[in-house]
Design an enzyme around this catalytic site. Structure first.
Site, PDB file in Angstrom:
ATOM      1  NE  ARG A 199      51.116  14.474  78.088  1.00 49.50           N
ATOM      2  CZ  ARG A 199      50.452  14.818  76.992  1.00 49.50           C
ATOM      3  NH1 ARG A 199      50.866  15.819  76.241  1.00 49.50           N
ATOM      4  NH2 ARG A 199      49.368  14.166  76.645  1.00 49.50           N
ATOM      5  CG  ASN A 204      43.948  22.653  73.592  1.00 49.19           C
ATOM      6  OD1 ASN A 204      44.640  23.373  72.876  1.00 49.19           O
ATOM      7  ND2 ASN A 204      44.128  21.349  73.663  1.00 49.19           N
ATOM      8  CG  PHE A 236      41.623  16.492  65.133  1.00 46.31           C
ATOM      9  CD1 PHE A 236      42.906  16.935  65.399  1.00 46.31           C
ATOM     10  CD2 PHE A 236      41.226  15.260  65.646  1.00 46.31           C
ATOM     11  CE1 PHE A 236      43.793  16.181  66.163  1.00 46.31           C
ATOM     12  CE2 PHE A 236      42.097  14.486  66.411  1.00 46.31           C
ATOM     13  CZ  PHE A 236      43.387  14.959  66.666  1.00 46.31           C
ATOM     14  NE  ARG A 255      45.654  21.708  76.759  1.00 46.93           N
ATOM     15  CZ  ARG A 255      46.306  20.615  76.368  1.00 46.93           C
ATOM     16  NH1 ARG A 255      46.181  19.494  77.047  1.00 46.93           N
ATOM     17  NH2 ARG A 255      47.068  20.644  75.301  1.00 46.93           N
ATOM     18  CB  THR A 288      43.330  17.056  74.935  1.00 48.20           C
ATOM     19  OG1 THR A 288      44.501  16.279  75.161  1.00 48.20           O
ATOM     20  CG2 THR A 288      43.396  17.696  73.574  1.00 48.20           C
ATOM     21  CG  HIS A 341      51.575  21.474  71.803  1.00 44.08           C
ATOM     22  ND1 HIS A 341      50.984  20.296  71.417  1.00 44.08           N
ATOM     23  CD2 HIS A 341      52.914  21.268  71.746  1.00 44.08           C
ATOM     24  CE1 HIS A 341      51.937  19.416  71.122  1.00 44.08           C
ATOM     25  NE2 HIS A 341      53.120  19.982  71.312  1.00 44.08           N
TER      26      HIS A 341
HETATM   27  P1  CMP Z   1      47.606  19.554  71.321  1.00 39.53           P
HETATM   28  O1  CMP Z   1      48.128  19.126  72.636  1.00 39.53           O
HETATM   29  O2  CMP Z   1      48.194  20.784  70.715  1.00 39.53           O
HETATM   30  O3  CMP Z   1      47.808  18.353  70.276  1.00 39.53           O
HETATM   31  C1  CMP Z   1      46.980  18.184  69.144  1.00 39.53           C
HETATM   32  C2  CMP Z   1      45.759  19.042  69.195  1.00 39.53           C
HETATM   33  O4  CMP Z   1      44.688  18.610  68.393  1.00 39.53           O
HETATM   34  C3  CMP Z   1      45.184  19.038  70.586  1.00 39.53           C
HETATM   35  O5  CMP Z   1      46.029  19.753  71.455  1.00 39.53           O
HETATM   36  C4  CMP Z   1      43.809  19.642  70.357  1.00 39.53           C
HETATM   37  O6  CMP Z   1      43.806  21.056  70.444  1.00 39.53           O
HETATM   38  C5  CMP Z   1      43.520  19.278  68.884  1.00 39.53           C
HETATM   39  N1  CMP Z   1      42.366  18.402  68.740  1.00 39.53           N
HETATM   40  C6  CMP Z   1      41.259  18.692  68.057  1.00 39.53           C
HETATM   41  N2  CMP Z   1      40.377  17.686  68.095  1.00 39.53           N
HETATM   42  C7  CMP Z   1      40.935  16.712  68.847  1.00 39.53           C
HETATM   43  C8  CMP Z   1      40.496  15.409  69.261  1.00 39.53           C
HETATM   44  N3  CMP Z   1      39.317  14.913  68.915  1.00 39.53           N
HETATM   45  N4  CMP Z   1      41.350  14.702  70.043  1.00 39.53           N
HETATM   46  C9  CMP Z   1      42.567  15.190  70.397  1.00 39.53           C
HETATM   47  N5  CMP Z   1      43.026  16.419  70.014  1.00 39.53           N
HETATM   48  C10 CMP Z   1      42.207  17.171  69.253  1.00 39.53           C
END
Ligand code: CMP
Length: 136
Positions: A88, A115, A60, A105, A94, A118
């Site tokens: 967190r 989402n 991704f 979220r 996530t 971060h």
């Molecule tokens: P974030 O905490 O910003 O860190 C990495 C980002 O990747 C996460 O939030 C998600 O928005 C994005 N992401 C997209 N696909 C996935 C996945 N399969 N697993 C984890 N993060 C993902």
């Protein structure tokens, strides 16, 4: 007893686009965080790639970097006792579908990509991410 820590929070393009940044900042303040520094910016794709470098081998990664650089974001240094873990917890899982009631979220996230927020996942990464945005 945990110590006062600083961590990095980003209000992502989907949330800024929906004018949720002030509401999300209020949630942090109501939960005992101090906002030490903040700025609204838009990243170049190359900057998003650098920021998310830890994910560069993930399928991704490209979509993630396109998305983070797709519109304005608000980046903040936030501070509280145990800030990394507290942030967190307050953000929730996530994937917003899996996030607990009362988390940012759960309330505002649209999808695992969009989402809304971060947060750094460790004290070490918090220091790196804070330097990335605020070391000028
Ligand atoms: P974030 O905490 O910003 O860190 C990495 C980002 O990747 C996460 O939030 C998600 O928005 C994005 N992401 C997209 N696909 C996935 C996945 N399969 N697993 C984890 N993060 C993902």
């Amino acid at each position: 007893m945990s110590e006062t820590e600083q961590t990095l929070s980003i209000i992502k393009p989907d949330a800024v686009e929906r004018n949720l940044d002030e509401k999300i900042k209020l949630i942090f303040k109501e939960n005992g965080f101090k906002i030490i520094k903040e700025k609204k910016i838009q990243l170049e794709k190359s900057e998003a790639e650098q920021f998310y470098k830890v994910h560069e081998t993930k399928p991704f990664y490209n979509d993630l970097c396109n998305y983070l650089s797709s519109g304005p974001i608000v980046v903040m240094i936030i501070e509280k006792i145990g800030a990394v873990a507290e942030n967190r917890r307050l953000m929730g899982a996530t994937d917003p579908k899996k996030a607990e009631e009362g988390t940012i979220r759960k309330q505002y996230g649209i999808s695992i990509d969009k989402n809304s927020v971060h947060g750094s996942d460790s004290i070490e990464n918090a220091n790196t991410e804070i330097k990335f945005f605020f070391n000028s």
